[in-house]
Design a protein around this motif. Structure first.
Motif, PDB file in Angstrom:
ATOM      1  N   PHE A  30       0.607  -1.215  -0.012  1.00  0.00           N
ATOM      2  CA  PHE A  30      -0.161   0.057   0.202  1.00  0.00           C
ATOM      3  C   PHE A  30       0.781   1.087   0.457  1.00  0.00           C
ATOM      4  O   PHE A  30       2.344   1.189   1.024  1.00  0.00           O
ATOM      5  N   HIS A  34       8.860   5.880  -0.170  1.00  0.00           N
ATOM      6  CA  HIS A  34      10.065   5.583  -0.799  1.00  0.00           C
ATOM      7  C   HIS A  34      10.884   5.315   0.681  1.00  0.00           C
ATOM      8  O   HIS A  34      12.013   4.634   0.076  1.00  0.00           O
ATOM      9  N   ILE A  35      10.617   4.972   2.103  1.00  0.00           N
ATOM     10  CA  ILE A  35      11.175   4.495   3.015  1.00  0.00           C
ATOM     11  C   ILE A  35      10.595   2.883   3.456  1.00  0.00           C
ATOM     12  O   ILE A  35      11.291   1.244   3.263  1.00  0.00           O
ATOM     13  N   ASN A  36       9.439   3.017   4.228  1.00  0.00           N
ATOM     14  CA  ASN A  36       9.280   1.640   4.734  1.00  0.00           C
ATOM     15  C   ASN A  36       9.022   1.175   3.637  1.00  0.00           C
ATOM     16  O   ASN A  36       8.034   1.256   2.429  1.00  0.00           O
ATOM     17  N   THR A  38       4.934  -0.843   3.912  1.00  0.00           N
ATOM     18  CA  THR A  38       3.701  -0.898   4.087  1.00  0.00           C
ATOM     19  C   THR A  38       2.308  -2.011   3.084  1.00  0.00           C
ATOM     20  O   THR A  38       2.614  -2.118   2.330  1.00  0.00           O
ATOM     21  N   PHE A 112      -0.398   0.196  12.905  1.00  0.00           N
ATOM     22  CA  PHE A 112      -1.153   1.018  12.910  1.00  0.00           C
ATOM     23  C   PHE A 112      -2.925   0.579  12.750  1.00  0.00           C
ATOM     24  O   PHE A 112      -3.151  -0.275  11.371  1.00  0.00           O
ATOM     25  N   VAL A 113      -4.018   1.728  13.289  1.00  0.00           N
ATOM     26  CA  VAL A 113      -5.490   1.072  12.978  1.00  0.00           C
ATOM     27  C   VAL A 113      -5.564   2.305  11.219  1.00  0.00           C
ATOM     28  O   VAL A 113      -4.656   3.183  11.517  1.00  0.00           O
ATOM     29  N   PHE A 114      -5.827   1.679  10.388  1.00  0.00           N
ATOM     30  CA  PHE A 114      -5.523   2.318   9.531  1.00  0.00           C
ATOM     31  C   PHE A 114      -6.736   3.304   8.997  1.00  0.00           C
ATOM     32  O   PHE A 114      -8.120   3.307   9.641  1.00  0.00           O
ATOM     33  N   LEU A 115      -6.543   4.251   8.466  1.00  0.00           N
ATOM     34  CA  LEU A 115      -7.739   5.121   8.657  1.00  0.00           C
ATOM     35  C   LEU A 115      -8.712   5.186   7.065  1.00  0.00           C
ATOM     36  O   LEU A 115      -8.479   5.549   6.217  1.00  0.00           O
ATOM     37  N   THR A 118     -10.007   7.431   3.516  1.00  0.00           N
ATOM     38  CA  THR A 118      -9.114   8.546   3.354  1.00  0.00           C
ATOM     39  C   THR A 118      -7.973   8.899   2.648  1.00  0.00           C
ATOM     40  O   THR A 118      -8.181   7.879   1.887  1.00  0.00           O
ATOM     41  N   ASN A 222       1.973  13.282   0.559  1.00  0.00           N
ATOM     42  CA  ASN A 222       1.298  12.085   0.679  1.00  0.00           C
ATOM     43  C   ASN A 222       1.130  12.135   2.045  1.00  0.00           C
ATOM     44  O   ASN A 222       0.523  11.100   2.650  1.00  0.00           O
ATOM     45  N   ASN A 223       1.512  13.114   3.398  1.00  0.00           N
ATOM     46  CA  ASN A 223       1.819  12.458   4.272  1.00  0.00           C
ATOM     47  C   ASN A 223       0.837  12.972   5.315  1.00  0.00           C
ATOM     48  O   ASN A 223       0.577  13.646   6.338  1.00  0.00           O
ATOM     49  N   LEU A 225      -3.209  12.660   5.492  1.00  0.00           N
ATOM     50  CA  LEU A 225      -4.628  11.920   5.090  1.00  0.00           C
ATOM     51  C   LEU A 225      -6.146  13.044   5.467  1.00  0.00           C
ATOM     52  O   LEU A 225      -6.011  13.412   6.060  1.00  0.00           O
ATOM     53  N   ILE A 236       0.356  11.915   9.009  1.00  0.00           N
ATOM     54  CA  ILE A 236       1.035  10.720   8.976  1.00  0.00           C
ATOM     55  C   ILE A 236       2.537  10.794   9.208  1.00  0.00           C
ATOM     56  O   ILE A 236       3.442  12.038   9.080  1.00  0.00           O
ATOM     57  N   ASP A 237       3.186   9.611   8.913  1.00  0.00           N
ATOM     58  CA  ASP A 237       4.551   9.406   8.661  1.00  0.00           C
ATOM     59  C   ASP A 237       5.462  10.351   9.969  1.00  0.00           C
ATOM     60  O   ASP A 237       6.288  10.784   9.459  1.00  0.00           O
TER      61      ASP A 237
HETATM   62  P1  ADP Z   1       7.189   5.976   3.983  1.00  0.00           P
HETATM   63  O1  ADP Z   1       7.753   6.257   5.560  1.00  0.00           O
HETATM   64  O2  ADP Z   1       6.992   4.868   3.136  1.00  0.00           O
HETATM   65  O3  ADP Z   1       6.206   6.988   2.772  1.00  0.00           O
HETATM   66  P2  ADP Z   1       4.542   6.222   5.653  1.00  0.00           P
HETATM   67  O4  ADP Z   1       4.376   5.636   6.932  1.00  0.00           O
HETATM   68  O5  ADP Z   1       3.666   7.269   4.403  1.00  0.00           O
HETATM   69  O6  ADP Z   1       5.640   5.569   4.723  1.00  0.00           O
HETATM   70  O7  ADP Z   1       2.842   5.261   4.855  1.00  0.00           O
HETATM   71  C1  ADP Z   1       2.537   5.044   3.372  1.00  0.00           C
HETATM   72  C2  ADP Z   1       1.931   5.614   3.206  1.00  0.00           C
HETATM   73  O8  ADP Z   1       0.569   4.517   3.535  1.00  0.00           O
HETATM   74  C3  ADP Z   1       0.951   7.080   2.926  1.00  0.00           C
HETATM   75  O9  ADP Z   1       1.398   7.938   1.738  1.00  0.00           O
HETATM   76  C4  ADP Z   1      -0.074   6.848   3.444  1.00  0.00           C
HETATM   77  O10 ADP Z   1      -1.230   6.913   2.313  1.00  0.00           O
HETATM   78  C5  ADP Z   1      -0.719   5.118   3.673  1.00  0.00           C
HETATM   79  N1  ADP Z   1      -1.100   4.917   5.422  1.00  0.00           N
HETATM   80  C6  ADP Z   1       0.102   5.175   6.383  1.00  0.00           C
HETATM   81  N2  ADP Z   1      -0.739   5.150   7.993  1.00  0.00           N
HETATM   82  C7  ADP Z   1      -1.743   5.570   7.352  1.00  0.00           C
HETATM   83  C8  ADP Z   1      -3.163   5.274   8.025  1.00  0.00           C
HETATM   84  N3  ADP Z   1      -2.691   5.177   9.077  1.00  0.00           N
HETATM   85  N4  ADP Z   1      -4.616   5.310   7.617  1.00  0.00           N
HETATM   86  C9  ADP Z   1      -4.080   5.345   6.082  1.00  0.00           C
HETATM   87  N5  ADP Z   1      -3.529   5.256   5.418  1.00  0.00           N
HETATM   88  C10 ADP Z   1      -2.428   5.165   5.819  1.00  0.00           C
END
Ligand code: ADP
Ligand code: GN1
Ligand code: MG
Length: 368
Positions: A30, A34-36, A38, A112-115, A118, A222-223, A225, A236-237
């Protein structure tokens, strides 16, 4: 289990180590970070919560326990201050009561709980989105402005320190481990020409004119929502939430909002400035940040808007020279393409800096 890039059995074992109050039916890669790594975890009960599983990149974040401790402090503080704790990331611990899991290969995982309902946008298309993003990141800084800065540790030291980034860049050119330096001479020259001018924020900070604050440090659009009506839901992030300058966050958001094309646009002719989106973001950001920003910080915002695409180009080109070891790439030469796109953006910003600065000051006046 389906849609997974890790063996199903392995990911099932990882998921089952977490205290998730649901039956998970699938794990799908998902997002476009560019880093983690998901994955969205789907709940068998369609009306129940979904979850988000992440493998934390421990080559980038060397001290995961420290990072998770920061995350815990920050999310607790936000939940205490935000009505009902809504719109703050919620971590699900392991069955053993830990905030993360380390697997037998040494990888770190968290949930994490998925939002739901969003969206995160790689490219901003409306003033409403930009304004809402500005409010979200401005309010994020405002809510953290009364948290003791000493509690928050550096997950990546010198993250936006331009001197440090330029040093690493020069080292990468000198060692030229992949024999790529001679093919990127124009890009190297572009960076060297501007190196000195880009140290202004750092110098202002060293001289004590800019306060260190707890900032997000990775405010690309994109960080945040947004919901289906483009109202901001959650920042987020949070892995890079660390002491830094307010202008870094402003600059990194502007980098992704004002650009008429993607961060890695190959056709640099398409890179231009969307000034109404910049104005809308500035309006949202200052609306929230006016409560704590000093005049010197407001003066520094425009410098952040120029610095962040520049420093990003230094990091992309360093990674290209070092053989693409840091940022995920989707094709050979991707980091070079990203570098060129950021350079095209820096040029456009330089050409329009006075007008953009005028927008910041006019907006600031309206809030005084
Ligand atoms: P990265 O460090 O790889 O960018 P993120 O924590 O930003 O990782 O997560 C990658 C993507 O996952 C985000 O850009 C977002 O689209 C989605 N995402 C992250 N956390 C949530 C969340 N709690 N609920 C819904 N989508 C999420
Ligand atoms: C990375 O994780 P993500 O994709 O949100 C990077 C940022 C860069 C960004 C460039 C920890 O962010 O600093 O600005 O890529 N994060 C880290 O797109 O290095
Ligand atoms: Mg991200």
């Amino acid at each position: 289990m389906d849609h997974i890039s890790l063996p199903g059995e392995k990911i099932s074992r990882i998921i089952s180590a977490f205290d998730i109050p649901a039956e998970i039916t699938s794990a799908s890669p998902f997002g476009s970070g560019h880093i983690n790594d998901t994955y969205r975890l789907t709940n068998e009960d369609l009306l129940g919560d979904d979850y988000l599983l992440q493998r934390i990149n421990h080559h980038v974040f060397r001290d995961v326990p420290l990072l998770m401790n920061n995350l815990d402090i920050v999310t607790r503080h936000l939940k205490e201050k935000v009505a009902s704790g809504k719109n703050v990331l919620t971590l699900i611990g392991t069955k053993a009561g830990k905030p993360y899991l380390q697997d037998e290969d040494g990888n770190y995982w968290r949930v994490f709980v998925f939002l739901k309902d969003t969206k995160s946008y790689d490219l901003v298309t409306s003033e409403k989105q930009a304004y809402e993003g500005g409010k979200a990141f401005g309010s994020f800084q405002a809510l953290l402005s009364d948290l003791d800065i000493h509690l928050i540790k550096y997950t990546i030291p010198d993250f936006h320190n331009i001197e440090f980034r330029l040093n690493n860049f020069e080292k990468a050119i000198a060692s030229d481990s992949c024999n790529r330096a001679s093919s990127v001479e124009p890009e190297i020259a572009f960076i060297r020409q501007r190196a000195k001018a880009m140290s202004e924020i750092l110098e202002m900070g060293k001289a004590g004119f800019l306060p260190l604050r707890i900032v997000h440090n990775d405010t690309k659009f994109n960080n945040v929502l947004l919901d289906s009506h483009d109202n901001a839901q959650c920042v987020i992030d949070l892995d890079t939430v660390m002491p830094g300058f307010a202008a870094y966050d402003f600059g990194d958001s502007v980098r992704t909002i004002i650009n008429t094309a993607a961060e890695d646009e190959a056709d640099t002719i398409r890179i231009g400035l969307n000034v109404p989106l910049f104005a809308a973001y500035t309006r949202g950001y200052l609306q929230e940040a006016q409560t704590f920003l000093t005049q010197a910080e407001v003066d520094s915002l425009i410098k952040g808007a120029l610095l962040l695409p520049f420093i990003q180009s230094v990091r992309f080109l360093t990674d290209y020279l070092e053989g693409d070891v840091y940022f995920k790439i989707h094709s050979p030469g991707h980091n070079l393409q990203r570098t060129r796109a950021q350079h095209a953006l820096v040029v456009k910003l330089e050409e329009n800096l006075a007008a953009l600065e005028g927008i910041i000051f006019e907006t600031w006046q309206q809030y005084q």
